[in-house]
Design a protein around this motif. Structure first.
Motif, PDB file in Angstrom:
ATOM      1  N   SER A  36       0.807  -1.077   0.056  1.00 39.88           N
ATOM      2  CA  SER A  36      -0.134   0.078   0.101  1.00 39.88           C
ATOM      3  C   SER A  36       0.957   1.133   0.167  1.00 39.88           C
ATOM      4  CB  SER A  36      -0.817   0.132   1.322  1.00 39.88           C
ATOM      5  OG  SER A  36      -0.183   0.021   2.331  1.00 39.88           O
ATOM      6  N   ALA A  37       0.216   2.292   0.268  1.00 39.79           N
ATOM      7  CA  ALA A  37       0.962   3.703   0.103  1.00 39.79           C
ATOM      8  C   ALA A  37       2.101   3.640   1.452  1.00 39.79           C
ATOM      9  CB  ALA A  37       0.178   4.744   0.190  1.00 39.79           C
ATOM     10  N   ALA A  38       1.879   2.923   2.287  1.00 38.49           N
ATOM     11  CA  ALA A  38       2.655   2.853   3.454  1.00 38.49           C
ATOM     12  C   ALA A  38       4.200   2.321   2.993  1.00 38.49           C
ATOM     13  CB  ALA A  38       2.279   1.838   4.613  1.00 38.49           C
ATOM     14  N   SER A  39       4.219   1.569   2.099  1.00 37.20           N
ATOM     15  CA  SER A  39       5.427   0.954   1.304  1.00 37.20           C
ATOM     16  C   SER A  39       5.338   0.754  -0.084  1.00 37.20           C
ATOM     17  CB  SER A  39       5.809  -0.413   2.340  1.00 37.20           C
ATOM     18  OG  SER A  39       7.113  -0.722   1.932  1.00 37.20           O
ATOM     19  N   PRO A  40       5.312   1.900  -0.876  1.00 33.91           N
ATOM     20  CA  PRO A  40       4.899   1.741  -2.403  1.00 33.91           C
ATOM     21  C   PRO A  40       5.815   0.520  -3.039  1.00 33.91           C
ATOM     22  CG  PRO A  40       6.009   3.854  -1.798  1.00 33.91           C
ATOM     23  CD  PRO A  40       5.737   3.166  -0.414  1.00 33.91           C
ATOM     24  N   GLY A  41       5.173  -0.421  -3.780  1.00 32.77           N
ATOM     25  CA  GLY A  41       6.026  -1.148  -4.674  1.00 32.77           C
ATOM     26  C   GLY A  41       6.891  -2.097  -3.794  1.00 32.77           C
ATOM     27  N   GLY A  42       6.678  -2.307  -2.636  1.00 35.94           N
ATOM     28  CA  GLY A  42       7.693  -3.126  -1.668  1.00 35.94           C
ATOM     29  C   GLY A  42       9.120  -2.396  -1.439  1.00 35.94           C
ATOM     30  N   SER A  43       9.827  -2.796  -0.809  1.00 37.48           N
ATOM     31  CA  SER A  43      11.230  -2.190  -0.233  1.00 37.48           C
ATOM     32  C   SER A  43      12.188  -2.338  -1.240  1.00 37.48           C
ATOM     33  CB  SER A  43      11.556  -2.615   1.252  1.00 37.48           C
ATOM     34  OG  SER A  43      11.872  -3.802   0.965  1.00 37.48           O
ATOM     35  N   ALA A  44      13.308  -1.582  -1.077  1.00 40.09           N
ATOM     36  CA  ALA A  44      14.311  -1.852  -1.993  1.00 40.09           C
ATOM     37  C   ALA A  44      15.080  -3.070  -1.653  1.00 40.09           C
ATOM     38  CB  ALA A  44      15.511  -0.796  -1.893  1.00 40.09           C
ATOM     39  N   GLN A  45      14.943  -3.354  -0.317  1.00 38.16           N
ATOM     40  CA  GLN A  45      15.506  -4.825  -0.038  1.00 38.16           C
ATOM     41  C   GLN A  45      14.860  -5.927  -0.820  1.00 38.16           C
ATOM     42  OE1 GLN A  45      16.034  -5.012   4.066  1.00 38.16           O
ATOM     43  NE2 GLN A  45      16.461  -7.308   3.964  1.00 38.16           N
ATOM     44  N   SER A 132     -21.211  -2.972  -6.088  1.00 40.13           N
ATOM     45  CA  SER A 132     -21.918  -3.153  -7.118  1.00 40.13           C
ATOM     46  C   SER A 132     -21.074  -2.546  -8.369  1.00 40.13           C
ATOM     47  CB  SER A 132     -23.201  -2.291  -7.019  1.00 40.13           C
ATOM     48  OG  SER A 132     -22.997  -0.879  -6.804  1.00 40.13           O
ATOM     49  N   ASP A 133     -20.186  -1.694  -8.106  1.00 42.99           N
ATOM     50  CA  ASP A 133     -19.461  -1.235  -9.365  1.00 42.99           C
ATOM     51  C   ASP A 133     -17.875  -1.233  -9.000  1.00 42.99           C
ATOM     52  OD1 ASP A 133     -21.663  -0.342 -10.982  1.00 42.99           O
ATOM     53  OD2 ASP A 133     -21.986   1.566  -9.571  1.00 42.99           O
ATOM     54  N   PRO A 134     -17.223  -1.587  -9.885  1.00 38.24           N
ATOM     55  CA  PRO A 134     -15.527  -1.496  -9.434  1.00 38.24           C
ATOM     56  C   PRO A 134     -15.386  -0.075  -9.069  1.00 38.24           C
ATOM     57  CG  PRO A 134     -16.168  -2.482 -11.680  1.00 38.24           C
ATOM     58  CD  PRO A 134     -17.267  -2.045 -11.153  1.00 38.24           C
ATOM     59  N   ASP A 135     -14.312  -0.031  -8.101  1.00 42.46           N
ATOM     60  CA  ASP A 135     -13.793   1.044  -7.486  1.00 42.46           C
ATOM     61  C   ASP A 135     -12.249   1.265  -7.608  1.00 42.46           C
ATOM     62  OD1 ASP A 135     -13.747   3.584  -6.259  1.00 42.46           O
ATOM     63  OD2 ASP A 135     -14.247   2.618  -4.174  1.00 42.46           O
ATOM     64  N   ILE A 136     -11.546   2.182  -8.255  1.00 41.92           N
ATOM     65  CA  ILE A 136     -10.108   2.195  -8.206  1.00 41.92           C
ATOM     66  C   ILE A 136      -9.773   2.774  -6.883  1.00 41.92           C
ATOM     67  CG2 ILE A 136      -8.233   3.363  -9.141  1.00 41.92           C
ATOM     68  CD1 ILE A 136      -9.781   3.506 -11.575  1.00 41.92           C
ATOM     69  N   LEU A 137      -8.730   1.689  -6.311  1.00 46.33           N
ATOM     70  CA  LEU A 137      -8.211   2.270  -4.771  1.00 46.33           C
ATOM     71  C   LEU A 137      -6.868   2.927  -4.993  1.00 46.33           C
ATOM     72  CD1 LEU A 137      -9.116  -1.078  -3.180  1.00 46.33           C
ATOM     73  CD2 LEU A 137     -10.470   1.210  -2.941  1.00 46.33           C
ATOM     74  N   TRP A 138      -5.947   2.238  -5.011  1.00 39.73           N
ATOM     75  CA  TRP A 138      -4.526   2.859  -5.356  1.00 39.73           C
ATOM     76  C   TRP A 138      -4.105   2.889  -6.869  1.00 39.73           C
ATOM     77  CZ3 TRP A 138      -5.290  -0.887  -1.544  1.00 39.73           C
ATOM     78  CH2 TRP A 138      -5.424  -0.340  -0.238  1.00 39.73           C
ATOM     79  N   ALA A 139      -3.822   4.119  -7.271  1.00 42.29           N
ATOM     80  CA  ALA A 139      -3.342   4.133  -8.543  1.00 42.29           C
ATOM     81  C   ALA A 139      -2.304   5.376  -8.596  1.00 42.29           C
ATOM     82  CB  ALA A 139      -4.848   4.485  -9.533  1.00 42.29           C
ATOM     83  N   TYR A 140      -1.014   5.076  -8.619  1.00 42.67           N
ATOM     84  CA  TYR A 140      -0.096   5.965  -8.466  1.00 42.67           C
ATOM     85  C   TYR A 140       1.214   5.583  -9.187  1.00 42.67           C
ATOM     86  CZ  TYR A 140       1.734   3.176  -4.323  1.00 42.67           C
ATOM     87  OH  TYR A 140       2.302   2.067  -3.751  1.00 42.67           O
ATOM     88  N   LEU A 155       5.146  10.560  -4.384  1.00 45.36           N
ATOM     89  CA  LEU A 155       4.173   9.930  -5.201  1.00 45.36           C
ATOM     90  C   LEU A 155       3.241  10.906  -5.482  1.00 45.36           C
ATOM     91  CD1 LEU A 155       3.454   6.889  -2.396  1.00 45.36           C
ATOM     92  CD2 LEU A 155       5.277   7.049  -4.207  1.00 45.36           C
ATOM     93  N   ALA A 156       2.518  10.326  -6.908  1.00 45.46           N
ATOM     94  CA  ALA A 156       1.485  11.246  -7.292  1.00 45.46           C
ATOM     95  C   ALA A 156       0.446  10.255  -7.815  1.00 45.46           C
ATOM     96  CB  ALA A 156       2.104  12.215  -8.654  1.00 45.46           C
ATOM     97  N   GLY A 157      -0.745  10.115  -7.509  1.00 43.89           N
ATOM     98  CA  GLY A 157      -1.951   9.699  -8.163  1.00 43.89           C
ATOM     99  C   GLY A 157      -3.108   9.514  -7.018  1.00 43.89           C
ATOM    100  N   ASN A 158      -3.950   8.371  -7.121  1.00 46.59           N
ATOM    101  CA  ASN A 158      -4.787   8.078  -6.193  1.00 46.59           C
ATOM    102  C   ASN A 158      -3.862   7.486  -4.920  1.00 46.59           C
ATOM    103  OD1 ASN A 158      -7.575   8.872  -5.954  1.00 46.59           O
ATOM    104  ND2 ASN A 158      -7.950   6.705  -5.513  1.00 46.59           N
ATOM    105  N   LEU A 159      -3.908   8.192  -3.596  1.00 47.54           N
ATOM    106  CA  LEU A 159      -3.171   7.993  -2.723  1.00 47.54           C
ATOM    107  C   LEU A 159      -3.912   7.473  -1.341  1.00 47.54           C
ATOM    108  CD1 LEU A 159      -0.297  10.436  -3.051  1.00 47.54           C
ATOM    109  CD2 LEU A 159      -0.381   8.002  -4.063  1.00 47.54           C
ATOM    110  N   GLN A 160      -3.390   6.667  -0.578  1.00 49.37           N
ATOM    111  CA  GLN A 160      -4.077   6.187   0.771  1.00 49.37           C
ATOM    112  C   GLN A 160      -3.898   7.563   1.921  1.00 49.37           C
ATOM    113  OE1 GLN A 160      -2.990   2.667   2.484  1.00 49.37           O
ATOM    114  NE2 GLN A 160      -4.338   2.752   4.346  1.00 49.37           N
TER     115      GLN A 160
END
Length: 439
Positions: A36-45, A132-140, A155-160
């Motif tokens: 999630s936005a807490a650790s975007p894309g996973g860590s470098a490690q 009932s309808d798809p909802d975009i959550l994270w998109a960044y 980060l830029a986009g739809n964020l938590q």
């Protein structure tokens, strides 16, 4: 292939392959890398974890039961994301018999992907299909690196929101079926996600973030837009193996542009699917914005954790303002002896990485939890109060699967204006059984 079949296939594959267990830097306990936005894309490690026996060139690695496509140099990755959370709940003991009911539903059904590019760019897209309808959550998309030797990302986009401990953690990682009152009620009107930008610095014992966002990408506020400024910081004055102390604070300021809104300050004191246990407020027309502040204090000692949170929200109205205050004190104990998963880099909660799952002949991990929380809403001539006490058990069957049981004794005292001739105070007990698969 539907989500259930996909999750089953991943589970079977993860039990037959030796998963690479990666622990993000500045994380206490065995953690599944956050996406999630807490650790975007996973860590470098995580991105550079070696995988023995792999040939040169692009490859697929199994990390904590999830497949990750990795480039030859390890700097570019692509990881599928998904979660399926199903709840069954029962409420009884209330004086208002309409509150005594059974509920069941899919609380979350997410699919998406996340990863890194050249070990410097990060990205994530995740969509909710449970409604009932798809909802975009994270998109960044964003950049991750160092500034003057300090970890940083933009980060830029739809964020938590980075707001409170539970509010900045993924719902699948929370130790209870519902977030606490501070995370759910001391929140901006636009919700937990917003379209905008966030910058963050991460030191060895602290982090600080600053964000400017608008409405959620899938917002349903056609009459007005919003501008929200949000800042949060935490510090670990004690941080060593087996012991950590957490102190934090946050604030937000939301302004509506293009007109006013009619708001409410409703809070569910028991369980989200039972709409009869909502502590109601009257409509609040003419709101020009809202603002909130919060404090956090807690820590980890061996297999035990504790966290206290408190917050206040004020809604700006033409006459007198409306105020909501909430506080929460929660604790947990991993009876199987593992350290709780606390992400010291971001002051949030993570999911455990189970080294020996029940599908491999192990016992998984078992956690006992408890929480007290209360809430109060005030405006001239009007007052609501509510509280709840929750006890629960989390059984992590594997890194991908959890079974949760919660029992919540709740009490609500709506203002007489909302109850009329009905009972002013009511109380009851709600039981929740949750199963989840997350990868």
């Amino acid at each position: 292939m539907d989500l259930t079949c996909l999750c089953s296939a991943l589970l079977l594959q993860s039990t037959s392959l030796a998963a690479v267990t990666t622990v993000p830097q500045n994380t206490i306990g065995n953690a599944v890398p956050a996406t999630s936005a807490a650790s975007p894309g996973g860590s470098a490690q995580d991105a550079n974890t070696p995988h023995s026996g792999q040939p040169s060139g692009s490859r697929i690695e199994w990390r904590n039961g999830s497949p990750v496509l990795v480039s030859a140099d390890g700097g570019t990755t692509l990881r599928p994301l998904g979660q399926l959370i199903v709840d069954i709940a029962s409420t009884n003991g209330a004086s208002d018999h309409l509150r005594n009911r059974r509920d069941s539903d899919v609380r979350a059904a997410h699919l998406g992907f996340a990863g890194t590019v050249a070990n410097a760019l990060v990205y994530q897209v995740e969509t909710e299909f449970a409604g009932s309808d798809p909802d975009i959550l994270w998109a960044y998309v964003g950049w991750r690196g160092k500034i003057a030797g300090v970890g940083a990302d933009v980060l830029a986009g739809n964020l938590q929101n980075d707001r409170s401990v539970e509010g900045s953690s993924g719902g699948e990682a929370l130790p209870f079926a519902e977030p606490n009152f501070v995370a759910s009620a001391i929140a901006p009107d636009r919700g937990g996600l917003g379209l905008g930008a966030q910058a963050r610095l991460i030191g060895t014992t602290w982090h600080a973030s600053f964000a400017v966002t608008g409405n959620d990408l899938d917002a349903r506020h056609p009459q007005t837009d919003s501008r929200m400024i949000l800042a949060r910081a935490h510090w670990n004055p004690i941080k060593r193996t087996g012991a950590i102390l957490h102190l934090g604070a946050w604030t937000f300021d939301e302004k509506f542009t293009g007109g006013t809104r009619t708001l409410g300050a409703n809070t569910n004191v028991a369980y989200g699917l039972n709409l009869r246990t909502v502590l109601p407020s009257p409509p609040l027309p003419g709101a020009t914005g809202d603002r909130g502040v919060g404090l956090e204090a807690g820590g980890v000692l061996g297999p035990v954790w504790m966290m206290g949170e408190a917050g206040r929200r004020r809604i700006d109205l033409p006459q007198e303002d409306a105020r909501t205050t909430a506080k929460s004190l929660s604790a947990g104990w991993f009876v199987t002896g593992q350290a709780p998963v606390y992400a010291a880099a971001t002051g949030s909660i993570g999911r455990p990485s189970v080294r020996r799952s029940v599908f491999q002949g192990g016992s998984g991990q078992v956690e006992l939890t408890t929480r007290y929380e209360d809430i109060q809403f005030n405006m001239p001539g009007f007052r609501n109060t509510g509280s709840s006490v929750t006890g629960g058990v989390n059984w992590y069957l594997s890194s991908l699967m959890r079974v949760m049981v919660n029992a919540t004794a709740w009490r609500m005292a709506p203002d007489r204006q909302m109850t009329g001739t009905g009972p002013h105070t009511d109380h009851g007990t709600t039981f929740v059984l949750r199963t989840q698969i997350v990868f």
